[in-house]
Design a protein around this motif. Structure first.
Motif, mmCIF file in Angstrom:
data_model
loop_
_atom_site.group_PDB
_atom_site.id
_atom_site.type_symbol
_atom_site.label_atom_id
_atom_site.label_comp_id
_atom_site.label_asym_id
_atom_site.label_seq_id
_atom_site.Cartn_x
_atom_site.Cartn_y
_atom_site.Cartn_z
ATOM 1 N N ARG A 69 1.316 -1.275 -0.669
ATOM 2 C CA ARG A 69 0.271 0.209 -0.259
ATOM 3 C C ARG A 69 0.524 1.575 0.133
ATOM 4 N N ALA A 70 2.212 1.550 0.648
ATOM 5 C CA ALA A 70 2.749 2.323 0.965
ATOM 6 C C ALA A 70 3.599 2.248 -0.932
ATOM 7 N N LYS A 78 9.212 7.157 -6.268
ATOM 8 C CA LYS A 78 9.804 5.268 -5.799
ATOM 9 C C LYS A 78 8.947 5.212 -5.601
ATOM 10 N N GLY A 79 7.633 5.384 -6.262
ATOM 11 C CA GLY A 79 6.321 4.885 -5.673
ATOM 12 C C GLY A 79 4.346 5.144 -7.116
ATOM 13 N N LEU A 80 3.553 4.780 -7.002
ATOM 14 C CA LEU A 80 3.165 4.866 -7.722
ATOM 15 C C LEU A 80 2.379 6.299 -7.613
ATOM 16 N N GLY A 81 1.773 6.714 -6.503
ATOM 17 C CA GLY A 81 1.035 7.825 -6.941
ATOM 18 C C GLY A 81 -0.367 8.040 -7.044
ATOM 19 N N HIS A 104 -2.046 -9.342 -1.738
ATOM 20 C CA HIS A 104 -0.490 -8.087 -1.988
ATOM 21 C C HIS A 104 -0.544 -7.263 -0.475
ATOM 22 N N LEU A 105 -2.534 -6.134 -0.067
ATOM 23 C CA LEU A 105 -2.233 -5.988 0.723
ATOM 24 C C LEU A 105 -2.396 -6.236 2.652
ATOM 25 N N GLU A 117 -0.433 6.313 7.639
ATOM 26 C CA GLU A 117 -0.479 8.262 7.954
ATOM 27 C C GLU A 117 0.101 7.875 6.080
ATOM 28 N N VAL A 118 -0.195 9.211 5.481
ATOM 29 C CA VAL A 118 0.657 9.557 4.363
ATOM 30 C C VAL A 118 0.876 11.283 4.391
#
Length: 220
Positions: A69-70, A78-81, A104-105, A117-118
């Protein structure tokens, strides 16, 4: 639950190759209808290869994620956003891929994780890129229930031979329902005849005759 990537020394070239696929996936999310057709295949590749766990970006930054999820919500490169809900909607036609995403989640105990937390910057990136609504769908919830209580039906669901709803009904995890047209009693009766046994129809007729209002009239 999907096991963690085994320890090992991936060659830098392999880690950079992973980033190429991730970048293609990220670009597909941004390119509207022309790019979205490539998203399911690229996403499956990222999941199957475990590429999301460890890669080197085009900026030569080494990135490692322990939480899928991160990886989804972290802004590029660094990720998909992206939001979890968006990803689910884009692959909603592929039950097998939906189930893989859900695995996966899942947490080690098999439960879905609580929202993480984001940071404000990360939240801004996700919100600006794709509108997000609360994650989780009825289909995803159904798949989780089948995985927990009736895993023997999952292969038929992921292959498309059985719908999630039909599998839940067969497993006794959901009551079977039918749609009855209320504006045409004769049509409603026809639907009920097709789905009810004679004994059920007799019980229904008795219940309809002896409604509370009918009982009150009998007592007056």
């Amino acid at each position: 639950m999907i096991p963690a990537e085994p320890p090992g020394d991936q060659a830098p070239q392999q880690l950079r190759s992973r980033a190429v696929v991730i970048n293609l996936l990220s670009t597909g999310l941004d390119n509207g209808a022309n790019g979205l057709s490539s998203v399911p295949g690229l996403l499956r590749q990222v999941l199957d290869d475990g590429a999301w766990r460890h890669f080197i970006t085009m900026r030569d930054e080494e990135v490692q994620h322990d939480d899928f999820r991160a990886f989804l919500t972290t802004p590029p490169l660094k990720g998909l956003g992206a939001s979890e809900d968006l990803i689910r909607r884009l692959v909603s036609h592929d039950i097998g891929l939906l189930d893989l995403i859900d695995q996966h989640l899942a947490r080690p105990d098999g439960r879905r994780p609580a929202p993480t937390e984001v940071s404000e910057d990360e939240q801004s990136t996700v919100s600006n890129r794709h509108s997000s609504r609360p994650a989780g769908t009825t289909r995803a919830a159904g798949l989780r229930k089948l995985r927990e209580h009736a895993p023997h039906l999952l292969p038929q669901v992921t292959s498309g031979d059985l719908s999630v709803n039909r599998a839940l009904v067969e497993a006794g995890l959901r009551e079977r329902t039918v749609t009855v047209p209320v504006s045409r009693p004769e049509k409603a009766a026809d639907v009920l005849r097709r789905h009810f046994t004679p004994d059920q129809l007799a019980d229904l007729a008795a219940l309809l005759i002896h409604t509370p209002s009918a009982r009150r009239e009998d007592q007056s």
